[in-house]
Motif scaffolding. Structure first.
Motif, PDB file in Angstrom:
ATOM      1  N   ILE A   1      46.364  40.744  23.905  1.00  0.00           N
ATOM      2  CA  ILE A   1      45.641  40.133  25.019  1.00  0.00           C
ATOM      3  C   ILE A   1      46.593  39.389  25.949  1.00  0.00           C
ATOM      4  O   ILE A   1      46.494  39.507  27.176  1.00  0.00           O
ATOM      5  CB  ILE A   1      44.522  39.209  24.498  1.00  0.00           C
ATOM      6  CG1 ILE A   1      43.418  40.049  23.857  1.00  0.00           C
ATOM      7  CG2 ILE A   1      43.949  38.337  25.607  1.00  0.00           C
ATOM      8  CD1 ILE A   1      42.401  39.246  23.082  1.00  0.00           C
ATOM      9  N   THR A   2      47.537  38.637  25.387  1.00  0.00           N
ATOM     10  CA  THR A   2      48.471  37.893  26.245  1.00  0.00           C
ATOM     11  C   THR A   2      49.368  38.840  27.033  1.00  0.00           C
ATOM     12  O   THR A   2      49.615  38.620  28.224  1.00  0.00           O
ATOM     13  CB  THR A   2      49.328  36.915  25.429  1.00  0.00           C
ATOM     14  OG1 THR A   2      49.988  37.616  24.382  1.00  0.00           O
ATOM     15  CG2 THR A   2      48.488  35.804  24.854  1.00  0.00           C
ATOM     16  N   LYS A   3      49.843  39.912  26.392  1.00  0.00           N
ATOM     17  CA  LYS A   3      50.683  40.877  27.112  1.00  0.00           C
ATOM     18  C   LYS A   3      49.884  41.604  28.177  1.00  0.00           C
ATOM     19  O   LYS A   3      50.379  41.860  29.279  1.00  0.00           O
ATOM     20  CB  LYS A   3      51.292  41.878  26.142  1.00  0.00           C
ATOM     21  CG  LYS A   3      52.377  41.302  25.272  1.00  0.00           C
ATOM     22  CD  LYS A   3      52.906  42.355  24.318  1.00  0.00           C
ATOM     23  CE  LYS A   3      53.943  41.790  23.386  1.00  0.00           C
ATOM     24  NZ  LYS A   3      54.429  42.824  22.442  1.00  0.00           N
ATOM     25  N   TYR A   4      48.636  41.946  27.872  1.00  0.00           N
ATOM     26  CA  TYR A   4      47.785  42.646  28.830  1.00  0.00           C
ATOM     27  C   TYR A   4      47.496  41.760  30.039  1.00  0.00           C
ATOM     28  O   TYR A   4      47.590  42.211  31.184  1.00  0.00           O
ATOM     29  CB  TYR A   4      46.488  43.083  28.155  1.00  0.00           C
ATOM     30  CG  TYR A   4      45.549  43.819  29.065  1.00  0.00           C
ATOM     31  CD1 TYR A   4      45.791  45.144  29.379  1.00  0.00           C
ATOM     32  CD2 TYR A   4      44.432  43.200  29.606  1.00  0.00           C
ATOM     33  CE1 TYR A   4      44.943  45.841  30.218  1.00  0.00           C
ATOM     34  CE2 TYR A   4      43.581  43.880  30.445  1.00  0.00           C
ATOM     35  CZ  TYR A   4      43.837  45.202  30.742  1.00  0.00           C
ATOM     36  OH  TYR A   4      42.994  45.873  31.587  1.00  0.00           O
ATOM     37  N   ARG A   5      47.160  40.502  29.777  1.00  0.00           N
ATOM     38  CA  ARG A   5      46.875  39.587  30.892  1.00  0.00           C
ATOM     39  C   ARG A   5      48.109  39.358  31.742  1.00  0.00           C
ATOM     40  O   ARG A   5      48.025  39.263  32.971  1.00  0.00           O
ATOM     41  CB  ARG A   5      46.334  38.263  30.376  1.00  0.00           C
ATOM     42  CG  ARG A   5      44.920  38.409  29.810  1.00  0.00           C
ATOM     43  CD  ARG A   5      44.323  37.110  29.456  1.00  0.00           C
ATOM     44  NE  ARG A   5      44.070  36.361  30.683  1.00  0.00           N
ATOM     45  CZ  ARG A   5      43.648  35.118  30.718  1.00  0.00           C
ATOM     46  NH1 ARG A   5      43.424  34.485  29.592  1.00  0.00           N
ATOM     47  NH2 ARG A   5      43.443  34.507  31.858  1.00  0.00           N
ATOM     48  N   LYS A   6      49.282  39.284  31.096  1.00  0.00           N
ATOM     49  CA  LYS A   6      50.521  39.095  31.839  1.00  0.00           C
ATOM     50  C   LYS A   6      50.808  40.304  32.724  1.00  0.00           C
ATOM     51  O   LYS A   6      51.189  40.150  33.889  1.00  0.00           O
ATOM     52  CB  LYS A   6      51.677  38.869  30.868  1.00  0.00           C
ATOM     53  CG  LYS A   6      52.965  38.496  31.521  1.00  0.00           C
ATOM     54  CD  LYS A   6      54.028  38.184  30.483  1.00  0.00           C
ATOM     55  CE  LYS A   6      55.315  37.765  31.119  1.00  0.00           C
ATOM     56  NZ  LYS A   6      56.352  37.480  30.111  1.00  0.00           N
ATOM     57  N   SER A   7      50.596  41.505  32.203  1.00  0.00           N
ATOM     58  CA  SER A   7      50.835  42.704  33.009  1.00  0.00           C
ATOM     59  C   SER A   7      49.828  42.802  34.150  1.00  0.00           C
ATOM     60  O   SER A   7      50.187  43.215  35.257  1.00  0.00           O
ATOM     61  CB  SER A   7      50.791  43.959  32.140  1.00  0.00           C
ATOM     62  OG  SER A   7      49.487  44.223  31.704  1.00  0.00           O
ATOM     63  N   GLN A   8      48.582  42.415  33.897  1.00  0.00           N
ATOM     64  CA  GLN A   8      47.580  42.433  34.963  1.00  0.00           C
ATOM     65  C   GLN A   8      47.922  41.418  36.046  1.00  0.00           C
ATOM     66  O   GLN A   8      47.729  41.678  37.237  1.00  0.00           O
ATOM     67  CB  GLN A   8      46.185  42.147  34.394  1.00  0.00           C
ATOM     68  CG  GLN A   8      45.654  43.254  33.528  1.00  0.00           C
ATOM     69  CD  GLN A   8      45.478  44.547  34.288  1.00  0.00           C
ATOM     70  OE1 GLN A   8      45.021  44.560  35.422  1.00  0.00           O
ATOM     71  NE2 GLN A   8      45.875  45.644  33.668  1.00  0.00           N
ATOM     72  N   HIS A   9      48.444  40.272  35.629  1.00  0.00           N
ATOM     73  CA  HIS A   9      48.843  39.246  36.599  1.00  0.00           C
ATOM     74  C   HIS A   9      49.996  39.753  37.457  1.00  0.00           C
ATOM     75  O   HIS A   9      50.018  39.536  38.672  1.00  0.00           O
ATOM     76  CB  HIS A   9      49.232  37.967  35.859  1.00  0.00           C
ATOM     77  CG  HIS A   9      49.595  36.833  36.750  1.00  0.00           C
ATOM     78  ND1 HIS A   9      48.673  36.184  37.534  1.00  0.00           N
ATOM     79  CD2 HIS A   9      50.786  36.236  37.002  1.00  0.00           C
ATOM     80  CE1 HIS A   9      49.275  35.241  38.227  1.00  0.00           C
ATOM     81  NE2 HIS A   9      50.558  35.249  37.920  1.00  0.00           N
ATOM     82  N   GLU A  10      50.954  40.449  36.835  1.00  0.00           N
ATOM     83  CA  GLU A  10      52.073  41.005  37.594  1.00  0.00           C
ATOM     84  C   GLU A  10      51.589  42.070  38.576  1.00  0.00           C
ATOM     85  O   GLU A  10      52.065  42.129  39.710  1.00  0.00           O
ATOM     86  CB  GLU A  10      53.112  41.607  36.635  1.00  0.00           C
ATOM     87  CG  GLU A  10      53.851  40.582  35.803  1.00  0.00           C
ATOM     88  CD  GLU A  10      54.683  39.641  36.642  1.00  0.00           C
ATOM     89  OE1 GLU A  10      55.285  40.089  37.646  1.00  0.00           O
ATOM     90  OE2 GLU A  10      54.711  38.439  36.311  1.00  0.00           O
ATOM     91  N   LYS A  11      50.651  42.908  38.166  1.00  0.00           N
ATOM     92  CA  LYS A  11      50.102  43.914  39.068  1.00  0.00           C
ATOM     93  C   LYS A  11      49.399  43.259  40.249  1.00  0.00           C
ATOM     94  O   LYS A  11      49.511  43.704  41.384  1.00  0.00           O
ATOM     95  CB  LYS A  11      49.120  44.822  38.325  1.00  0.00           C
ATOM     96  CG  LYS A  11      49.776  45.803  37.397  1.00  0.00           C
ATOM     97  CD  LYS A  11      48.737  46.653  36.705  1.00  0.00           C
ATOM     98  CE  LYS A  11      49.349  47.559  35.674  1.00  0.00           C
ATOM     99  NZ  LYS A  11      48.344  48.343  34.935  1.00  0.00           N
TER     100      LYS A  11
END
Length: 65
Positions: free
Chosen positions: A45-55
């Motif tokens: 979840i933390t990695k997914y949210r971080k990647s979504q934030h970068e996008k």
């Protein structure tokens, strides 16, 4: 990133399979398995949210140009 999710699903499946076939699952092993499942889900979840934030940041920077 997806490896954590796959590992959590695999651990869940193994735990449910062992319970379904009636294999003795001790409290300690069940606690460790559940802890690993939760930990892997948190990492995912933390990695997914971080990647979504970068996008989202990339989309905003493209829009502002």
């Amino acid at each position: 990133m997806m490896l954590n999710l796959v590992f959590a699903v695999l651990l869940s499946g193994m735990l449910l399979f062992n319970i379904a076939i009636g294999k003795s699952v001790t409290n300690g092993s069940m606690s460790i398995t559940i802890g690993l499942i939760v930990l892997n889900l948190i990492f995912f979840i933390t990695k997914y949210r971080k990647s979504q934030h970068e996008k989202m940041k990339d989309q905003v920077s493209r829009y502002q140009r």
